[in-house]
Design a protein around this motif. Structure first.
Motif, PDB file in Angstrom:
ATOM      1  N   PHE A 173       0.843  -1.196   0.000  1.00  0.00           N
ATOM      2  CA  PHE A 173       0.000   0.000   0.000  1.00  0.00           C
ATOM      3  C   PHE A 173       0.878   1.246   0.000  1.00  0.00           C
ATOM      4  CE2 PHE A 173      -2.714  -3.120   2.271  1.00  0.00           C
ATOM      5  CZ  PHE A 173      -3.731  -3.186   1.334  1.00  0.00           C
ATOM      6  N   PRO A 174       0.832   2.025  -1.077  1.00  0.00           N
ATOM      7  CA  PRO A 174       1.670   3.229  -1.144  1.00  0.00           C
ATOM      8  C   PRO A 174       1.306   4.275  -0.085  1.00  0.00           C
ATOM      9  CG  PRO A 174       0.277   3.052  -3.099  1.00  0.00           C
ATOM     10  CD  PRO A 174       0.058   1.819  -2.286  1.00  0.00           C
ATOM     11  N   ALA A 175       0.132   4.174   0.524  1.00  0.00           N
ATOM     12  CA  ALA A 175      -0.271   5.145   1.551  1.00  0.00           C
ATOM     13  C   ALA A 175       0.579   5.013   2.809  1.00  0.00           C
ATOM     14  CB  ALA A 175      -1.748   4.968   1.904  1.00  0.00           C
ATOM     15  N   PHE A 176       1.096   3.805   3.096  1.00  0.00           N
ATOM     16  CA  PHE A 176       1.916   3.596   4.276  1.00  0.00           C
ATOM     17  C   PHE A 176       3.357   3.898   3.939  1.00  0.00           C
ATOM     18  CE2 PHE A 176      -1.592   0.606   5.313  1.00  0.00           C
ATOM     19  CZ  PHE A 176      -2.016   1.249   6.464  1.00  0.00           C
ATOM     20  N   LYS A 177       3.909   4.897   4.604  1.00  0.00           N
ATOM     21  CA  LYS A 177       5.301   5.271   4.354  1.00  0.00           C
ATOM     22  C   LYS A 177       6.238   4.436   5.217  1.00  0.00           C
ATOM     23  CE  LYS A 177       4.191   9.944   2.936  1.00  0.00           C
ATOM     24  NZ  LYS A 177       4.408  11.357   3.193  1.00  0.00           N
ATOM     25  N   GLN A 178       5.960   4.387   6.510  1.00  0.00           N
ATOM     26  CA  GLN A 178       6.760   3.567   7.412  1.00  0.00           C
ATOM     27  C   GLN A 178       6.033   3.404   8.738  1.00  0.00           C
ATOM     28  OE1 GLN A 178      10.579   5.279   8.264  1.00  0.00           O
ATOM     29  NE2 GLN A 178       9.758   7.179   8.988  1.00  0.00           N
ATOM     30  N   TYR A 179       6.509   2.465   9.519  1.00  0.00           N
ATOM     31  CA  TYR A 179       5.952   2.267  10.850  1.00  0.00           C
ATOM     32  C   TYR A 179       7.070   1.823  11.780  1.00  0.00           C
ATOM     33  CZ  TYR A 179       6.144  -2.787  10.328  1.00  0.00           C
ATOM     34  OH  TYR A 179       6.590  -4.073  10.165  1.00  0.00           O
ATOM     35  N   LYS A 180       6.842   2.038  13.061  1.00  0.00           N
ATOM     36  CA  LYS A 180       7.835   1.634  14.060  1.00  0.00           C
ATOM     37  C   LYS A 180       7.091   1.164  15.306  1.00  0.00           C
ATOM     38  CE  LYS A 180      11.826   3.216  16.651  1.00  0.00           C
ATOM     39  NZ  LYS A 180      12.698   4.327  16.980  1.00  0.00           N
ATOM     40  N   ILE A 181       7.414  -0.026  15.734  1.00  0.00           N
ATOM     41  CA  ILE A 181       6.822  -0.589  16.948  1.00  0.00           C
ATOM     42  C   ILE A 181       7.769  -0.323  18.103  1.00  0.00           C
ATOM     43  CG2 ILE A 181       6.121  -2.713  18.109  1.00  0.00           C
ATOM     44  CD1 ILE A 181       5.468  -3.841  15.301  1.00  0.00           C
ATOM     45  N   ASN A 182       7.225   0.200  19.192  1.00  0.00           N
ATOM     46  CA  ASN A 182       8.015   0.448  20.388  1.00  0.00           C
ATOM     47  C   ASN A 182       7.386  -0.364  21.525  1.00  0.00           C
ATOM     48  OD1 ASN A 182       9.207   1.412  22.745  1.00  0.00           O
ATOM     49  ND2 ASN A 182       9.442   3.480  21.924  1.00  0.00           N
ATOM     50  N   ASN A 183       7.909  -1.556  21.749  1.00  0.00           N
ATOM     51  CA  ASN A 183       7.351  -2.425  22.795  1.00  0.00           C
ATOM     52  C   ASN A 183       7.538  -1.847  24.191  1.00  0.00           C
ATOM     53  OD1 ASN A 183       6.318  -4.436  21.094  1.00  0.00           O
ATOM     54  ND2 ASN A 183       8.322  -5.391  20.912  1.00  0.00           N
ATOM     55  N   ALA A 184       8.571  -1.039  24.388  1.00  0.00           N
ATOM     56  CA  ALA A 184       8.827  -0.449  25.712  1.00  0.00           C
ATOM     57  C   ALA A 184       7.691   0.492  26.117  1.00  0.00           C
ATOM     58  CB  ALA A 184      10.160   0.289  25.720  1.00  0.00           C
ATOM     59  N   THR A 185       7.135   1.220  25.146  1.00  0.00           N
ATOM     60  CA  THR A 185       6.046   2.153  25.450  1.00  0.00           C
ATOM     61  C   THR A 185       4.680   1.600  25.064  1.00  0.00           C
ATOM     62  OG1 THR A 185       6.215   3.268  23.306  1.00  0.00           O
ATOM     63  CG2 THR A 185       7.542   4.156  25.123  1.00  0.00           C
ATOM     64  N   GLY A 186       4.669   0.432  24.423  1.00  0.00           N
ATOM     65  CA  GLY A 186       3.402  -0.156  23.989  1.00  0.00           C
ATOM     66  C   GLY A 186       2.737   0.689  22.915  1.00  0.00           C
TER      67      GLY A 186
END
Length: 106
Positions: free
Chosen positions: A53-66
């Motif tokens: 999907f070109p709409a999604f540029k990037q994502y990042k999961i931060n498990n420490a902060t949920g």
């Protein structure tokens, strides 16, 4: 096929709230209970689906902060749909989910 993903998204949304949202960037806060639901999914499959999907540029999961930070193209996805997806009303969320799916299929 899209119906299955929409049903899954609607089930998972009860475990997620918006931490903050500006057009093009949303931080989702998730409750630990969502991890049990996500364990059934293959992370590689999820990442590949997002890349499609070109709409999604990037994502990042931060498990420490949920939290999950998603950057998206606000010209493709209306920011109001993101807010509506996490609204209290199940009906509003379902309508937003279908509208989001339509935006992403373009």
């Amino acid at each position: 096929m899209m119906k299955k993903q929409i049903d899954t998204a609607l089930k998972l949304r009860r475990w997620v709230t918006i931490g903050h949202h500006i057009p093009g960037r949303v931080r989702l806060k998730y409750k630990l209970g969502v991890l049990a639901h996500l364990a059934a999914f293959n992370r590689t499959d999820i990442e590949q689906a997002l890349q499609d999907f070109p709409a999604f540029k990037q994502y990042k999961i931060n498990n420490a902060t949920g939290s999950l930070l998603i950057e998206y193209d606000a010209n493709i996805v209306q920011p109001s749909l993101i807010d509506a997806l996490f609204a209290e009303s199940d009906q509003d969320a379902e309508q937003a989910c279908y509208a989001l799916a339509a935006c992403l299929e373009r």
